[in-house]
Design a protein around this motif. Structure first.
Motif, PDB file in Angstrom:
ATOM      1  N   UNK A 118       3.142  18.753   7.111  1.00 42.18           N
ATOM      2  CA  UNK A 118       2.835  18.083   8.449  1.00 42.18           C
ATOM      3  C   UNK A 118       3.096  16.667   8.199  1.00 42.18           C
ATOM      4  N   UNK A 119       4.159  16.285   9.392  1.00 40.74           N
ATOM      5  CA  UNK A 119       4.547  14.964   9.289  1.00 40.74           C
ATOM      6  C   UNK A 119       3.455  14.136   9.436  1.00 40.74           C
ATOM      7  N   UNK A 174       6.510   0.378   6.019  1.00 44.01           N
ATOM      8  CA  UNK A 174       6.682  -0.899   5.406  1.00 44.01           C
ATOM      9  C   UNK A 174       6.460  -2.052   6.638  1.00 44.01           C
ATOM     10  N   UNK A 175       6.830  -1.810   8.028  1.00 47.06           N
ATOM     11  CA  UNK A 175       6.794  -2.679   8.895  1.00 47.06           C
ATOM     12  C   UNK A 175       5.475  -3.036   9.052  1.00 47.06           C
ATOM     13  N   UNK A 203       5.443   3.188   0.209  1.00 43.49           N
ATOM     14  CA  UNK A 203       6.199   2.683   1.140  1.00 43.49           C
ATOM     15  C   UNK A 203       6.375   0.931   0.755  1.00 43.49           C
ATOM     16  N   UNK A 204       5.456   0.769  -0.506  1.00 42.09           N
ATOM     17  CA  UNK A 204       5.478  -0.639  -0.967  1.00 42.09           C
ATOM     18  C   UNK A 204       4.522  -1.558  -0.918  1.00 42.09           C
ATOM     19  N   UNK A 226      12.901   6.560   8.020  1.00 40.26           N
ATOM     20  CA  UNK A 226      13.245   6.506   6.737  1.00 40.26           C
ATOM     21  C   UNK A 226      12.304   7.572   5.979  1.00 40.26           C
ATOM     22  N   UNK A 227      11.774   7.319   5.067  1.00 43.16           N
ATOM     23  CA  UNK A 227      10.711   8.218   4.346  1.00 43.16           C
ATOM     24  C   UNK A 227       9.614   8.827   5.007  1.00 43.16           C
ATOM     25  N   UNK A 228       9.785   9.888   5.705  1.00 40.93           N
ATOM     26  CA  UNK A 228       8.700  10.367   6.715  1.00 40.93           C
ATOM     27  C   UNK A 228       7.415  10.931   5.859  1.00 40.93           C
ATOM     28  N   UNK A 229       6.332  10.203   5.633  1.00 44.86           N
ATOM     29  CA  UNK A 229       5.162  10.818   5.112  1.00 44.86           C
ATOM     30  C   UNK A 229       4.816  12.119   5.340  1.00 44.86           C
TER      31      UNK A 229
END
Length: 303
Positions: free
Chosen positions: A170-171, A191-192, A217-218, A267-270
């Motif tokens: 599930x995104x 990250x934005x 995401x940092x 990007x990397x979709x959680x």
């Protein structure tokens, strides 16, 4: 040949799950002395010590763990026998009880039940909303036949009591107030949003999922407000009080607000992984099998 007593083995199994004689007695609606007596009798029947003292508590011996490893195969075979016999007697009729976490009910379970009512009108499905830990307790105790949960909070594949069925990755999308500066930005990344105030639960699965996604995401999100239900979370987002990660299943299930913009992250979709579980062997039953099949089809559509 050793005499195996299924009822006593079930008591031993429950003690392994619950940890104490008192908790075992409460779960099985017995007295602690009755639990101790039954386990003492089982030890005599098997000819091995099953419990040893550990302070004021007891713990299972290595022999008890060995017995339980074999007992799990017996319990699974009995589930298969029950499922096959039920299918033989009832055909397409019967009752399947489903325990599911809140967002899975409208997004997965309700559409699956609607499909089943059309295709198999004699099959009755009863739904019970339950958090992940409770759903597996209900499954283990026989109070539900299918449990829907998040993979991160489900028993591992090594747990011989259950069979797990992956359903959906599930995104997680981000919810922003409609007037937010980033609401229409191209290529929005998680990250934005590192400097934004965040809204998520104070504890529990959703708190852990949000923290893990942001940390991947940092950054560590600043928790401005705490809420557990999607109605409360999206209401605060709409009021401009912060941003939130929201599973797509929640919006598919109707948790939307006019003043909230849902953005798919680049990007990397959680994601969070949704699984169904049944007592091992029960998946071969006609009714449980039909419910799992309907859940898979709905999950494929969502995916």
């Amino acid at each position: 040949m050793t005499e195996w007593d299924i009822k006593k083995l079930q008591i031993l199994r429950t003690l392994s799950e619950r940890g104490t004689v008192t908790a075992t007695a409460e779960a099985l609606l017995m007295t602690p002395s009755a639990v101790s007596q039954q386990l003492s009798n089982l030890a005599k029947q098997l000819g091995v010590p099953l419990l040893e003292a550990q302070g004021r508590r007891v713990r299972l011996t290595d022999a008890a763990h060995l017995v339980l490893r074999h007992a799990e195969a017996v319990f699974a075979q009995l589930e298969r026998a029950d499922a096959e016999l039920d299918g033989h007697l009832r055909g397409d009729a019967g009752l399947v009880r489903v325990g599911a976490f809140s967002t899975a009910v409208p997004a997965l379970v309700v559409p699956a039940v609607q499909r089943l009512r059309e295709a198999h009108p004699l099959l009755e499905v009863r739904v019970r909303e339950a958090e992940a830990a409770e759903a597996y307790e209900l499954l283990a105790s026989g109070d539900v036949d299918v449990a829907l949960s998040l993979a991160a909070h489900a028993p591992t594949a090594r747990d011989g009591r259950f069979s797990r069925v992956p359903l959906l990755a599930d995104p997680l999308d981000v919810a922003l107030p409609a007037g937010h500066l980033l609401a229409s930005v191209e290529g929005l990344r998680l990250a934005d949003l590192s400097g934004e105030p965040w809204i998520f639960g104070g504890s529990g699965p959703w708190s852990e999922i949000t923290l893990a996604a942001c940390e991947a995401a940092g950054f560590v999100p600043e928790q401005a407000h705490s809420a557990a239900g999607w109605t409360a979370i999206l209401s605060m987002v709409e009021a401009g009080m912060g941003v939130a990660l929201v599973p797509r299943m929640a919006t598919e299930g109707g948790a939307r607000r006019a003043g909230v913009v849902m953005r798919v992250l680049t990007g990397e979709q959680p994601r969070r992984h949704v699984v169904a579980a049944v007592r091992r062997g029960a998946e071969e039953g006609r009714g449980v099998g039909r419910v799992l099949g309907a859940l898979r089809r709905v999950a494929q559509r969502l995916g």
